[in-house]
Design a protein around this motif. Structure first.
Motif, PDB file in Angstrom:
ATOM      1  N   LEU A   1      -2.693  -0.920 -11.549  1.00 18.10           N
ATOM      2  CA  LEU A   1      -1.608   0.035 -11.363  1.00 18.10           C
ATOM      3  C   LEU A   1      -1.596   0.535  -9.912  1.00 18.10           C
ATOM      4  N   LEU A   2      -0.508   0.236  -9.207  1.00 18.32           N
ATOM      5  CA  LEU A   2      -0.317   0.695  -7.836  1.00 18.32           C
ATOM      6  C   LEU A   2       0.474   1.996  -7.877  1.00 18.32           C
ATOM      7  N   THR A   3      -0.040   3.035  -7.208  1.00 19.58           N
ATOM      8  CA  THR A   3       0.625   4.334  -7.199  1.00 19.58           C
ATOM      9  C   THR A   3       0.926   4.735  -5.758  1.00 19.58           C
ATOM     10  N   ILE A   4       2.174   5.134  -5.536  1.00 17.53           N
ATOM     11  CA  ILE A   4       2.599   5.656  -4.235  1.00 17.53           C
ATOM     12  C   ILE A   4       3.041   7.097  -4.448  1.00 17.53           C
ATOM     13  N   LYS A   5       2.426   8.026  -3.717  1.00 17.14           N
ATOM     14  CA  LYS A   5       2.803   9.441  -3.770  1.00 17.14           C
ATOM     15  C   LYS A   5       3.055   9.921  -2.347  1.00 17.14           C
TER      16      LYS A   5
ATOM     17  N   VAL B   1       7.615  12.611  -4.039  1.00 18.19           N
ATOM     18  CA  VAL B   1       7.926  11.419  -4.803  1.00 18.19           C
ATOM     19  C   VAL B   1       6.627  10.851  -5.353  1.00 18.19           C
ATOM     20  N   LYS B   2       6.755  10.186  -6.480  1.00 16.07           N
ATOM     21  CA  LYS B   2       5.619   9.479  -7.057  1.00 16.07           C
ATOM     22  C   LYS B   2       6.192   8.300  -7.829  1.00 16.07           C
TER      23      LYS B   2
ATOM     24  N   ASP C   1       0.206   8.819   0.087  1.00 17.18           N
ATOM     25  CA  ASP C   1      -1.049   8.412  -0.543  1.00 17.18           C
ATOM     26  C   ASP C   1      -0.780   7.178  -1.398  1.00 17.18           C
ATOM     27  N   VAL C   2      -1.531   6.109  -1.138  1.00 13.42           N
ATOM     28  CA  VAL C   2      -1.394   4.871  -1.899  1.00 13.42           C
ATOM     29  C   VAL C   2      -2.726   4.581  -2.571  1.00 13.42           C
TER      30      VAL C   2
END
Length: 144
Positions: free
Chosen positions: A71-75, A101-102, A64-65
């Motif tokens: 703020l860019l979040t990658i999970k 991961v996050k 999930d991006v």
């Protein structure tokens, strides 16, 4: 009836405290979900940012991006323990784990409507186009 005083088949009376703690930690924490870090490369180009994040063992659907307020979040979440049952033979041991991961990145000046993402061979690639200079909001400073 005799009781074995050797937890995990180790004699802790013959070990130093640091050896005992290290061995206990290895045994104790091996049953908890694994949390990994996302190895990332970010390049700034003239018109965009390019981000490559290593996510081995994850599928595209598990990632999930999001981008919000600079703020860019990658999970990513991987639960291999719920795999389909194998009808061929008897499973003696299964070494799959749950991992997640996050990672968050502060990247401003991004045209969030035109972010492009692809995932191949365990690498997530993002192209984050910069806002055009004339689209930037400039605030006039007044005297007084």
């Amino acid at each position: 009836m005799a009781y074995d005083m050797k937890p995990f088949n180790r004699d802790y009376f013959d070990m130093s405290p640091s050896e005992m703690f290290r061995d206990f930690g290895r045994q104790f924490f091996s049953n908890f979900p694994e949390t990994k870090s996302v190895r990332t490369d970010i390049k700034e180009m003239e018109d965009r940012y390019e981000l490559n994040a290593e996510l081995p063992g994850f599928t595209k659907d598990a990632i999930d991006v999001s981008y919000e307020n600079g703020l860019l979040t990658i999970k990513a979440e991987n639960n291999m323990m719920n795999e389909a049952k194998d009808n061929e033979g008897r499973v003696i041991q299964k070494e799959r784990s749950f991992s997640n991961v996050k990672r968050m990145y502060s990247i401003s000046n991004v045209d969030e409507d035109n972010i492009d993402a692809s995932f191949k061979d365990g690498v997530l690639s993002l192209s984050l186009p910069k806002l055009e200079k004339n689209k930037r909001k400039s605030i006039e400073i007044k005297e007084g």
